[in-house]
Enzyme design. Structure first.
Site, PDB file in Angstrom:
ATOM      1  N   TYR A  15       0.824  -1.205   0.000  1.00  0.00           N
ATOM      2  CA  TYR A  15       0.000   0.000   0.000  1.00  0.00           C
ATOM      3  C   TYR A  15       0.867   1.269   0.000  1.00  0.00           C
ATOM      4  O   TYR A  15       2.083   1.216   0.193  1.00  0.00           O
ATOM      5  CB  TYR A  15      -0.911   0.006   1.225  1.00  0.00           C
ATOM      6  CG  TYR A  15      -0.182  -0.282   2.526  1.00  0.00           C
ATOM      7  CD1 TYR A  15       0.645   0.679   3.104  1.00  0.00           C
ATOM      8  CD2 TYR A  15      -0.307  -1.507   3.166  1.00  0.00           C
ATOM      9  CE1 TYR A  15       1.321   0.430   4.281  1.00  0.00           C
ATOM     10  CE2 TYR A  15       0.373  -1.768   4.354  1.00  0.00           C
ATOM     11  CZ  TYR A  15       1.178  -0.793   4.899  1.00  0.00           C
ATOM     12  OH  TYR A  15       1.859  -1.044   6.068  1.00  0.00           O
ATOM     13  N   SER A 246       8.078   1.946   8.295  1.00  0.00           N
ATOM     14  CA  SER A 246       8.033   1.126   7.084  1.00  0.00           C
ATOM     15  C   SER A 246       6.802   0.235   7.113  1.00  0.00           C
ATOM     16  O   SER A 246       6.239  -0.053   8.177  1.00  0.00           O
ATOM     17  CB  SER A 246       9.286   0.248   6.972  1.00  0.00           C
ATOM     18  OG  SER A 246       9.291  -0.751   7.977  1.00  0.00           O
ATOM     19  N   LYS A 247       6.402  -0.215   5.920  1.00  0.00           N
ATOM     20  CA  LYS A 247       5.249  -1.108   5.811  1.00  0.00           C
ATOM     21  C   LYS A 247       5.510  -2.418   6.528  1.00  0.00           C
ATOM     22  O   LYS A 247       4.646  -2.975   7.195  1.00  0.00           O
ATOM     23  CB  LYS A 247       4.946  -1.364   4.329  1.00  0.00           C
ATOM     24  CG  LYS A 247       4.430  -0.146   3.587  1.00  0.00           C
ATOM     25  CD  LYS A 247       4.225  -0.420   2.114  1.00  0.00           C
ATOM     26  CE  LYS A 247       5.524  -0.401   1.347  1.00  0.00           C
ATOM     27  NZ  LYS A 247       5.305  -0.440  -0.128  1.00  0.00           N
ATOM     28  N   ARG A 248       6.720  -2.915   6.375  1.00  0.00           N
ATOM     29  CA  ARG A 248       7.036  -4.243   6.911  1.00  0.00           C
ATOM     30  C   ARG A 248       7.016  -4.266   8.429  1.00  0.00           C
ATOM     31  O   ARG A 248       6.508  -5.214   9.041  1.00  0.00           O
ATOM     32  CB  ARG A 248       8.407  -4.688   6.387  1.00  0.00           C
ATOM     33  CG  ARG A 248       8.815  -6.080   6.831  1.00  0.00           C
ATOM     34  CD  ARG A 248      10.106  -6.499   6.163  1.00  0.00           C
ATOM     35  NE  ARG A 248       9.968  -6.514   4.706  1.00  0.00           N
ATOM     36  CZ  ARG A 248      10.971  -6.779   3.876  1.00  0.00           C
ATOM     37  NH1 ARG A 248      12.176  -7.052   4.360  1.00  0.00           N
ATOM     38  NH2 ARG A 248      10.772  -6.769   2.580  1.00  0.00           N
ATOM     39  N   GLY A 251       3.145  -2.177   9.873  1.00  0.00           N
ATOM     40  CA  GLY A 251       1.819  -2.649   9.513  1.00  0.00           C
ATOM     41  C   GLY A 251       0.901  -1.567   8.974  1.00  0.00           C
ATOM     42  O   GLY A 251       1.330  -0.505   8.527  1.00  0.00           O
TER      43      GLY A 251
END
Length: 495
Positions: A15, A246-248, A251
């Site tokens: 996303y 970060s996305k990782r 979340g």
């Protein structure tokens, strides 16, 4: 300034997160400030991780924020032939060479450097292979990468970053870096430069983590016969533990869609994200679109990393308090007609929408929003904290229950009595509601706030809110009377 052309090149591997959104916003503001162009480029060359869903999510996120682009979206994979041609051009001009070193050989050299406590850099073992030696290795079927041939000797790469100032890197500190994998696919470093040249990018505005790649990319620009663009690197956005957002690791709470789904107004999020690392040079924190475009400069970007103060453990302030407060400001100040359009999908999702709110009940609906929004922070509050306006099945705030009802057990009988007073009125107006409530309190020897706040609890489910005299007059009289009559249910099971 010559024509300003900037780009936002997200990788479609998830996303649109707030760090990427902030970079897009900075590029967008800079382009709009200088009458330039913003190019949207989807860097989808990582076929294993790129997904159509991610591409859709990125575009929807930008559209929701109101960050419009002038060209694109272009897809990097569509220009693969250009990337390969650039690598061949560099080979032919002597700016690159084929490297046949195996993974095992490279790993052994890294281990040796580590054992000697020395920094590892590729030693140029294949740099001076003759054409005959290269041909022989190719004939033997040995796989090869293509490395850029960094100049040797004294000197280096120097450039002026708009945010970080002068940056220099000696040639001896830059290894001959890979630009094409052994499978024939060019790497990001080369693809990015080739795309920027084709798209005539004048300014590269990106995160500070891209600064380490800039000297190598400048070498590529020059080798391809092009003047490098102006670079401006943004400070990173960190969490409270000083880890990069970060996305990782963080979340969905760092996804733009998360804020959309949790009741944020688009411009409120834009306004907040701009302030993560930028200042207008004064104390302003609230900007209209026009004001922000006028005020924005790259020189206003701070070097220090910004802190995103999200709080997963607080259901009310689930994210940075400043973000919540900025959103609340816009929630309370945008035209009520616009607010109505924003609230509608929230009510629809919860089954609270009445088509009459756009018809014969529109005036009532708009006034309801005006009355209730002063204490709300997000659009979802209208369906949770404000549910009592639109439905009878609402929950009661625990503070309201304990402080305004259970603390005064006599309200079990008094509120139904107050209901009878209201039921006898031909119409509940503000003044009549005030008269009845105050007379009732005086007759029972208590301050007016005691029955009024108890009535607030059973009618709205809240501890605070707009004037109860306005609530009495605005809410349907039958609902007011019914909820006061049913006050006893809140005392059931209480000792």
């Amino acid at each position: 300034m010559s024509e300003v052309r900037v780009r936002f090149p997200p990788s479609p591997t998830g996303y649109l997160h707030i760090g990427g959104a902030r970079t897009a916003i900075y590029n967008w503001l800079f382009a709009r400030k200088h009458g330039g162009k913003l190019v949207l480029r989807i860097e989808d060359t990582d076929a294993e991780r790129s997904t159509e869903e991610s591409i859709k999510g990125i575009i929807e996120g930008l559209e929701w924020l109101g960050v419009d682009w002038d060209e694109g979206p272009y897809f990097q994979s569509a220009f693969a032939a250009e990337h390969v041609a650039a690598a061949e051009k560099l080979l032919a001009a002597g700016h690159a060479y084929k490297c046949f070193c195996t993974k095992e050989e490279l790993e052994a050299r890294r281990e040796a450097a580590a054992a000697a406590k020395a920094d590892y850099r590729y030693n140029g073992a294949c740099r001076e292979l003759s054409p005959e030696e290269v041909a022989a290795k190719e004939a033997a079927g040995l796989p090869a990468v293509i490395r850029f041939k960094v100049p040797q000797g004294e000197g280096g790469v120097a450039f002026n970053d708009v945010v970080y100032g002068g940056v220099e890197r000696n040639y001896r500190d830059i290894e001959d870096f890979v630009i094409v994998r052994s499978n024939g696919l060019p790497l990001y470093l080369l693809c990015n430069v080739v795309d920027d040249i084709r798209d005539r990018i004048s300014h590269v505005i990106r995160g500070q983590d891209g600064l380490v790649n800039t000297p190598r990319q400048i070498l590529l620009y020059r080798a391809l016969g092009t003047t490098p663009p102006t670079f401006a690197h943004m400070p990173l956005t960190l969490d409270l533990k000083k880890a990069k957002i970060s996305k990782r690791s963080h979340g969905e709470i760092v996804a733009v869609q998360f804020y959309r789904d949790h009741g944020f107004l688009p411009w409120a999020l834009v306004n907040f994200l701009v302030l993560l690392g930028w200042s207008a040079g004064d104390d302003r924190e609230i900007f209209s679109k026009e004001e922000l475009i006028e005020a924005f400069t790259l020189e206003g970007v701070n070097r220090a990393n910004s802190i995103f103060n999200y709080r997963k453990d607080d259901p009310k302030f689930f994210t940075d308090p400043k973000a919540i407060n900025i959103n609340a400001h816009y929630l309370r100040t945008i035209p009520v007609a616009e607010l109505a359009q924003r609230v509608r999908p929230v009510l629809e999702k919860e089954g609270l929408w009445d088509p009459a709110y756009e018809g014969e009940k529109q005036e009532w609906f708009h006034k309801t929003l005006e009355m209730s929004r002063e204490r709300f922070h997000t659009l979802t509050d209208f369906a949770t904290l404000g549910r009592a306006w639109f439905a009878d099945d609402f929950s009661m705030d625990e503070t309201a229950l304990q402080k305004n009802l259970l603390k005064h057990p006599q309200m079990k009988e008094w509120l139904p009595q107050l209901a009878q007073r209201f039921a006898a009125l031909p119409e509940i107006t503000h003044d009549e509601a005030e008269r009845v409530a105050r007379e009732f309190a005086e007759e029972h020897g208590v301050k007016p706030g005691v029955p009024i706040n108890a009535a607030r609890a059973v009618i709205t489910g809240q501890n605070k809110g707009p004037s109860m005299f306005e609530v009495f007059a605005h809410l349907d009289r039958e609902k007011v009377v019914q909820r006061l009559r049913e006050a006893g249910k809140y005392f059931e099971g209480q000792s």
